[in-house]
Write an enzyme that holds these catalytic residues in place. Structure first.
Site, PDB file in Angstrom:
ATOM      1  CB  CYS A   2      -0.925   0.096   1.194  1.00  0.00           C
ATOM      2  SG  CYS A   2      -2.096  -1.231   1.374  1.00  0.00           S
ATOM      3  NE  ARG A  28       6.846   1.172  -1.235  1.00  0.00           N
ATOM      4  CZ  ARG A  28       7.814   0.674  -0.498  1.00  0.00           C
ATOM      5  NH1 ARG A  28       7.574  -0.342   0.287  1.00  0.00           N
ATOM      6  NH2 ARG A  28       9.007   1.176  -0.537  1.00  0.00           N
ATOM      7  CD1 TRP A  75      -0.741  -6.298  -2.620  1.00  0.00           C
ATOM      8  CD2 TRP A  75      -1.083  -6.737  -0.457  1.00  0.00           C
ATOM      9  NE1 TRP A  75      -0.510  -7.631  -2.412  1.00  0.00           N
ATOM     10  CE2 TRP A  75      -0.711  -7.921  -1.107  1.00  0.00           C
ATOM     11  CE3 TRP A  75      -1.348  -6.778   0.906  1.00  0.00           C
ATOM     12  CZ2 TRP A  75      -0.598  -9.140  -0.438  1.00  0.00           C
ATOM     13  CZ3 TRP A  75      -1.244  -7.981   1.583  1.00  0.00           C
ATOM     14  CH2 TRP A  75      -0.858  -9.148   0.911  1.00  0.00           C
ATOM     15  CG  ASN A 101       0.044   2.073   3.771  1.00  0.00           C
ATOM     16  OD1 ASN A 101      -0.956   2.170   3.077  1.00  0.00           O
ATOM     17  ND2 ASN A 101       1.219   2.589   3.438  1.00  0.00           N
ATOM     18  N   GLY A 102      -1.488  -1.135   6.630  1.00  0.00           N
ATOM     19  CA  GLY A 102      -1.351  -1.987   7.805  1.00  0.00           C
ATOM     20  C   GLY A 102      -2.657  -2.682   8.132  1.00  0.00           C
ATOM     21  CD  GLU A 485      15.694 -14.888  -6.362  1.00  0.00           C
ATOM     22  OE1 GLU A 485      15.109 -15.300  -5.347  1.00  0.00           O
ATOM     23  OE2 GLU A 485      15.456 -13.775  -6.868  1.00  0.00           O
ATOM     24  CE  LYS A 489      12.562 -12.772  -8.612  1.00  0.00           C
ATOM     25  NZ  LYS A 489      13.261 -12.576  -7.394  1.00  0.00           N
ATOM     26  CD  GLU A 492       8.783 -12.707  -7.527  1.00  0.00           C
ATOM     27  OE1 GLU A 492       8.210 -12.098  -6.620  1.00  0.00           O
ATOM     28  OE2 GLU A 492      10.021 -12.826  -7.579  1.00  0.00           O
ATOM     29  CG  HIS A 508      15.673 -38.465  -1.954  1.00  0.00           C
ATOM     30  ND1 HIS A 508      15.966 -39.733  -1.501  1.00  0.00           N
ATOM     31  CD2 HIS A 508      16.868 -37.862  -2.160  1.00  0.00           C
ATOM     32  CE1 HIS A 508      17.268 -39.879  -1.419  1.00  0.00           C
ATOM     33  NE2 HIS A 508      17.852 -38.751  -1.820  1.00  0.00           N
ATOM     34  CE  LYS A 607      10.993  -4.162  -4.694  1.00  0.00           C
ATOM     35  NZ  LYS A 607      11.593  -5.372  -5.280  1.00  0.00           N
TER      36      LYS A 607
HETATM   37  C1  F6R Z   1      10.708 -11.631  -4.634  1.00  0.00           C
HETATM   38  C2  F6R Z   1      10.682 -10.553  -3.684  1.00  0.00           C
HETATM   39  C3  F6R Z   1      10.292 -10.851  -2.297  1.00  0.00           C
HETATM   40  C4  F6R Z   1      11.178 -10.089  -1.322  1.00  0.00           C
HETATM   41  C5  F6R Z   1      10.692 -10.313   0.113  1.00  0.00           C
HETATM   42  C6  F6R Z   1      11.605  -9.646   1.126  1.00  0.00           C
HETATM   43  O1  F6R Z   1      11.110 -11.203  -5.888  1.00  0.00           O
HETATM   44  O2  F6R Z   1      10.955  -9.422  -3.998  1.00  0.00           O
HETATM   45  O3  F6R Z   1      10.339 -12.214  -2.057  1.00  0.00           O
HETATM   46  O4  F6R Z   1      12.490 -10.533  -1.474  1.00  0.00           O
HETATM   47  O5  F6R Z   1       9.405  -9.804   0.245  1.00  0.00           O
HETATM   48  O6  F6R Z   1      11.670  -8.282   0.919  1.00  0.00           O
HETATM   49  P1  F6R Z   1      12.829  -7.388   1.532  1.00  0.00           P
HETATM   50  O7  F6R Z   1      14.096  -7.828   0.937  1.00  0.00           O
HETATM   51  O8  F6R Z   1      12.449  -5.994   1.166  1.00  0.00           O
HETATM   52  O9  F6R Z   1      12.800  -7.615   3.013  1.00  0.00           O
END
Ligand code: F6R
Length: 612
Positions: A2, A28, A75, A101-102, A485, A489, A492, A508, A607
């Site tokens: 948010c 966000r 969000w 937010n929250g 990772e 990627k 998501e 396994h 984000k």
């Molecule tokens: C994936 C991604 C998330 C962040 C996670 C932690 O691409 O961006 O998995 O890595 O939310 O976020 P930070 O690093 O900001 O604590």
């Protein structure tokens, strides 16, 4: 998670300024957006489900002339992303508007009380409950919006960053925070409040960051800060370092692509000024005050979430190999609740791009409570984790806007490699070995360039597999976290189901999934486990799985085994993940684009996860 923006000042297009700020925060949250402004003494709220552009359209058809406005990009947590649930929320008389937010955890209790008192609620949100609660206290006090807000917040449980305005006292914005970031930008005859500096830097670089349980009352002429329990405070003014360009797409189709291509320079920025080549060691100024603690640390714990957690896993291998210190890596969301065993001399590092992730923040607070030293590896300067840790290292990747983290990951790996070298040289690692590592680190930016130059080959592979419903990613040793990772990627941003595994674990269970329709991405670089990985590839081929291999440039054997090979230059084993992850970032990106997915704003994600 948010975004909040508010404006008070000399200009009369406050609503437009707020909407422009929201566009910068859209990464966000993008379920709904809205703006509230006071025009001719009346409250005007425009909001709707969808992106900020939709709210902007509303504003175009109903322009608002005002010097005071707040806005929000959401969000969704409580209530579906509908017009009604969008922020701002207002009280029954439409005289107070609030963005939040929250999560207000005790909103049901407050709601029941309000309904008993005769107030009505229209939406399903905790935010509307908070707005009406403030209204009810205002009525009881017979005025005084600041006090009503303050009293309401003392009763709220959970996390919040809020901004509110009111026609009852149209000379101010009130903002407050607990667990959700908020700052006040100080301009020339104007103030911009926001949950993120990206919404502010177009107007000013001077900001104050609110700490938890603080509020600010911002008027046309100045601001006052105090704690929610009513103590006056003096907040320090900070200078934001980055510029506008760094939060714009700069000609790329997506922020994610721009950030992938920034990696040669962001990686360099992460080691700039920190390498002492002749001595084969590094200087990490941010750790100098805890150097003795680090020298004597019997154990290091990394805590993080998501991509940062994957970086931490690589960090574990690096530090155990180079410095021989036992390392544990913990999901912050687990660590914070499971009563971990901590000793006073343990050192815990929080790894976080945003520095605001709620679980990571709670994990270090828990560790501090138990007497451990909490340090940070963080991107955003001034973020809560950066402020609440005793010491740390910034990764200097610049603003990361794409929801899928890319450049922050490689910069985290850079800093972790520096940390491993720093700790190693405090122990048994020789100067000669140190020099070799420093030289290898310096070569990485050019090596990244050479991998990015293969983008077209990777796009062609993406074209072949874009419709696969599943993917498996396999790697061993340093490349196991890279497999995790790569899978993250892909899932998501393209919504394809993907799993990452240590390659040998395949037999396994996951091997049962392999048939001619299953693409399997092997990270098969020439390290000590290379031969073993080749055997794992044979096993997959025998089941007719389709093999995409990430391999070293001079590897001829792999071309006979794999359906597709993407090559990366040679480096030291512990630096390999920095290179081997790049093709996986590009593969995920191209698959998502070819599937017409919104790369920068993947569904259901946002984000910076500032809620639990
Ligand atoms: C994936 C991604 C998330 C962040 C996670 C932690 O691409 O961006 O998995 O890595 O939310 O976020 P930070 O690093 O900001 O604590």
């Amino acid at each position: 998670m948010c975004g909040i923006v508010g404006y008070i000042g000399k200009r009369n297009n406050a609503a437009d300024i707020v909407v422009n700020g929201l566009k910068r925060l859209e990464y966000r949250g993008y379920d709904s957006a809205g703006v509230a402004a006071i025009q001719d003494g009346g409250m005007h709220v425009l909001k709707r489900a969808g992106k900020v552009n939709d709210t902007e359209e509303l504003l175009r058809s109903t322009p608002l002339t005002s010097g005071l406005a707040i806005g929000h990009t959401r969000w969704a947590t409580h209530g579906n992303p509908t017009d009604l649930n969008a922020h701002p929320h207002s009280d029954n008389l439409n005289e107070i508007a609030l963005v939040h937010n929250g999560i207000v955890e005790n909103y049901q209790v407050i709601k029941a009380k309000l309904l008993k008192e005769g107030y009505t609620l229209r939406s399903e949100t905790d935010t509307e409950v908070l707005t009406v609660f403030i209204r009810s206290l205002y009525d009881k006090l017979g005025g005084d919006l600041v006090e009503a807000t303050r009293l309401a917040l003392t009763e709220v449980r959970g996390a919040f960053g809020i901004a509110l305005i009111s026609t009852l006292e149209p000379d101010k914005i009130i903002v407050a925070r607990r667990g959700s970031p908020l700052l006040v930008g100080i301009g020339d005859g104007e103030f911009i409040v926001a949950s993120d500096a990206a919404a502010v830097i177009q107007h000013t670089r001077q900001v104050i960051f609110l700490e938890d349980n603080e509020m600010a009352i911002v008027s046309h002429t100045g601001y006052k800060t105090k704690t929610i329990d009513n103590r006056t405070i003096n907040s320090r003014i900070h200078q934001i370092e980055y510029d506008l360009e760094s939060i714009e797409k700069g000609g790329y189709d997506h922020f994610m692509l721009k950030e992938i291509y920034e990696q040669p320079s962001t990686f360099r920025d992460a080691f700039r000024g920190r390498l002492l080549e002749d001595e084969g060691r590094v200087r990490l100024g941010g750790l100098s005050r805890v150097a003795e603690k680090l020298r004597n640390a019997p154990r290091i714990i990394f805590t993080a979430c998501g991509t940062s957690f994957h970086a931490a896993l690589v960090g574990e291998y690096m530090i155990e190999q180079l410095a021989r210190i036992p390392v544990e890596v913990e999901y912050a969301s687990e660590f914070r609740y499971r009563n971990p065993v901590l000793r006073e001399d343990d050192v815990i590092f929080a790894i976080s791009q945003s520095g605001e992730t709620a679980d990571t923040l709670a994990a270090i607070r828990e560790a501090k409570l138990k007497g451990a030293s909490a340090l940070g590896i963080v991107n955003v300067v001034g973020s809560t984790i950066a402020r609440e840790t005793e010491a740390g290292v910034f990764i200097h990747a610049g603003p990361e806007i794409g929801v899928a983290s890319t450049k922050a990951f490689t910069s985290q790996l850079c800093v972790l490699s520096l940390l491993a070298l720093y700790l190693g040289r405090m122990r048994d690692l020789s100067r000669k070995e140190g020099i070799e590592i420093v030289k290898a680190i310096q070569k990485i930016p050019d090596q990244i360039e050479s991998i990015l130059a293969q983008a077209e080959t990777i796009r062609e592979i993406a074209q072949l597999y874009k419709d696969s419903p599943n993917f498996i990613y396999l790697g061993r040793g340093y490349n196991y976290p890279v497999a995790l990772e790569g899978a993250l990627k892909l899932k998501e941003i393209s919504y394809i189901h993907a799993e990452g595994y240590p390659a040998a674990e395949m037999k396994h269970g996951p091997l049962a999934l392999i048939d001619e329709h299953m693409p399997v991405v092997f990270i098969a670089t020439q390290d000590e486990l290379y031969e073993k990985v080749l055997s794992n590839i044979e096993v997959v081929r025998a089941r007719r799985g389709r093999v995409i291999a990430i391999a070293n440039e001079d590897d001829d054997r792999i071309t006979e085994l794999a359906d597709h090979v993407i090559t990366i230059p040679n480096t030291l084993p512990h630096l390999t993940p920095v290179l081997s992850v790049l093709p996986l970032q590009l593969l995920a990106y191209y698959i998502a684009v070819l599937r017409d997915c919104n790369v920068d704003m993947p569904r259901n994600l946002a984000k910076s996860v500032t809620v639990e």
